[in-house]
Structure formats: C-alpha cells, structure tokens
Design a protein around this motif. Structure first.
Motif: not given
Length: 401
Positions: A338-341, A359-365, A370-378
């Motif tokens: 899980i990557t955070c920021g 699983f990636a969390i980032n404010t920037d869409p 997000f090109k690498t992640a399986n699950y992307c959460l903006v």
C-alpha cells in the motif's frame, strides 16, 4: 581508440574553441598553444561548430577482432551462499537462465564455490541446472582472491557465453573483479534480461536516476556479465526429481591463496527485513511530518506488515535506509503493498513492481504510480488511511465476536 586531431593551420583564434568546449577540455598554455586534455568527452561539438578543418575526428584505426561466438556456449549462474545456505536469488537466476537457454538451445551451469556443499549442490538439480560445477578445496568461506581465481578457471574451462550473478553483498564484490580479469563488460542491477538468437544478451536497467531505461549489449566480448537483484526475476518451481549432473573440479592450492587474513567472524543479529515482508505500507513524499508515520505504522500493524518508505524520507533523516524501496534501496515483492503519497518514479517502481497486489493512494490522478498499481485511489492519505484503519478494525472486531 578514436581521437580528436587539432590542425593549427585552420585555427585563427584558439579562444573560439576554448569557449566552445562544454567540458573545458580545450586548453591554452602560456605560449598560446592549444591542446586537448583528458576531460574531453568526444562530444565532437568542436568538429561540428568550430572553424572548418580545425578539429578532425579520427576513428579507431585498429579494429578489435570479432569474438568467435560459437566458442562460447551456455549460461552460467553464480551460486550465492553463506555456509552452504543458498541465497534465493540463485534460484531466480537459474529460472531466468533456463528460460533464455531455451532460446539458444544451450546448457545452464551453476557455479558453486564452497566446502562440504554436496547436499546443497544436489538441491540445485531440482531447479533446472544442467551442470553444477563445484570447486571445494580451501573455499569454505568467501575470500575475494581465491573465489575470483576459481571463477576465472571455470570461465576458461567452460567458456559460458553469459554469466548471471546476484546483486548481493558478495556478488557485488565478485562480479566486477571477474569481469576485469576477463576484460569484458558488466551491467549492474538489471531489471530485464532477454536472449537473442545470436546469443547476444540484452541487459536492460534504469539509468540517470530512473529517467530512462538503458538497453545494453556487449556483442564484441565474451562472456557477457550481469548482476540482478533479489526478487526481480521469478523463481522456478522445485522439481521432485533431479535433472543434470554435478561436476567436481580442483585447482592447485597455490592459485587459491588469499592475501587477506580473517581474524574473526561475528554473526550478525537477525533482524526483520522489508524484503521478506508479505505486507508493506509505504510512506512517500506526501507524508507531511514525521509524527504522521505513526498512522501508517498502525495500518501496517493491523495487516501484520511492515512500514517502508521512498528515498526522500531517508534523505530527510526521517526513516532508516534499510526501509527504503527502490534501486538505491531494497527490492521487494510482497503479497500486498500500500503506497501512501508516493508519486511512483521509475527508481521506486523498479524496486516493487513485481508485488502481487499494489494499492496506491495519491491526490494526483496523473501520478505515475497509478500506471503500476492494481488498485488506484485518488484521495488524501490523511482521509483515506484513518478510514482504512477504522474498517479493518471493525472487520477484525466482527471476526472475534
């Protein structure tokens, strides 16, 4: 070697060339004579932009004879071990060697240097090595000079076209020394290896801080050598039966002399490593202050995982270098990360993109992660992570009812 030749008769003002050179390689002495210093990078800007005919680029007059590729056959893997305990990167490299050997229909060798390692040598035959070459006398512990000599003897005897070495503490010492002995190239920290039908090895690795992927070949030298980090390649499944053979070789003791005397060996205390974790929570540049890491640590603890980070947090002194993921840190392959920021620069993703679930969390869409992640959460990690913690705690609480 190629060289630049100055023609003074075509140079009216030497200062023009001095000012033109971006590396300061054009030098004027006290008498006004112009010369080219070793700082020259052969950019040839002086040839293209300087006075016409002032500087001539001359190719290497002596052509190196082409290597006889047919004389070099097989792919060799150095067996990295401590006291016979084989490092898992060895199995990954044997799997990759087996895959590439199928392209050129050549054997896979495993080079095992050590003492009383017969049982471990047989274990390698369960993973696809055609021959395990064992050098035993006086090689109980790693010593750079004897190991290099035995490695060199193996190369001269078997002439493998390609050699793969794990980028471990030992491998990073041994591979460059062997490459220097053989006057061949070595590509470090490869992330992709491909074998051409011509037996040329394509070695691909991030370069210039991860901004580009360098595609490297050494078609005019043999052997071709590359180091690969742990958890970059896929390890093959262990076969129930042995295939291949073990070959024991010996060298005169005079060639295995070490000029380094080991006074003592102190066993390092075992510690948790992010490389072996099944779950990782990664703190990136989006973490605003050190105290906020406690929130991510709480999430990691709930998932029975470990906390890791990206390079900026290590450089800021916030987290230990042992927790850094990336080409300048550790390579990991957890079941869940899980990557955070985390923005997701190539330098980072090359160290974790083989994880089972990302699983990636980032404010920037548009974040590269997000090109690498399986699950992307903006979203803002300061809103997402507390809610994740709350939901996991609720589920765990319900499971205990």
């Amino acid at each position: 070697m190629p060289e630049l030749i100055l023609h003074p008769e075509h140079i009216e003002d030497p200062q023009v060339l001095v000012d033109l050179c971006p590396f300061g390689a054009m030098e004027l002495d006290s008498q006004g004579n112009l010369s080219i210093s070793p700082a020259c990078k052969m950019c040839r800007l002086c040839v293209r932009k300087g006075p016409k005919g002032a500087v001539e680029f001359r190719e290497d007059a002596v052509k190196k004879p082409a290597v006889d590729k047919s004389a070099w056959k097989g792919i060799a893997v150095y067996v990295d071990h401590v006291d016979g305990n084989i490092h898992p990167v060895t199995y990954e490299l044997i799997g990759k060697a087996r895959e590439m050997a199928e392209v050129i229909h050549q054997p896979v060798y495993a080079l095992f240097l050590g003492h009383n390692i017969d049982r471990q040598a047989h274990e390698l035959l369960h993973y696809g090595a055609d021959q395990v070459i064992v050098y035993e006398p006086e090689l109980a512990r790693f010593a750079i000079e004897p190991y290099t000599s035995a490695f060199e003897d193996f190369i001269h005897s078997y002439q493998p076209g390609s050699i793969l070495v794990g980028a471990t503490t030992v491998g990073r010492q041994l591979a460059p020394r062997v490459a220097a002995r053989m006057h061949t190239g070595l590509t470090a920290d490869c992330t992709i290896l491909e074998m051409d039908e011509s037996t040329d090895l394509s070695q691909i690795r991030p370069a210039f801080g991860g901004n580009i992927m360098a595609h490297i070949k050494t078609p005019n030298n043999r052997p071709q050598m590359a180091t690969v980090r742990y958890k970059i390649m896929n390890a093959p499944e262990r076969m129930p039966g042995e295939s291949g053979e073990i070959v024991n070789r010996h060298m005169p003791s005079g060639k295995l002399v070490s000029r380094v005397e080991v006074l003592d060996i102190v066993e390092k205390p075992k510690e948790e490593s992010i490389e072996n974790a099944d779950v990782l929570v990664v703190a990136g540049r989006g973490v605003k202050k050190p105290e906020d890491l406690q929130m991510l640590q709480e999430l990691a603890d709930l998932l029975d995982g470990q906390l890791a980070c990206t390079r900026p947090l290590v450089e800021a002194g916030i987290m230990d270098a042992k927790t850094q993921i990336g080409l300048s840190g550790r390579t990991v392959r957890p079941k869940l990360i899980i990557t955070c920021g985390v923005s997701g620069a190539v330098q980072f993703t090359a160290g974790m993109n083989h994880s089972d679930q990302i699983f990636a969390i980032n404010t920037d869409p548009e974040a590269p992660i997000f090109k690498t992640a399986n699950y992307c959460l903006v979203g803002d990690l300061y809103e997402v992570v507390p809610e994740l913690i709350q939901r996991i705690e609720a589920r765990k609480g319900a499971a205990h009812v």
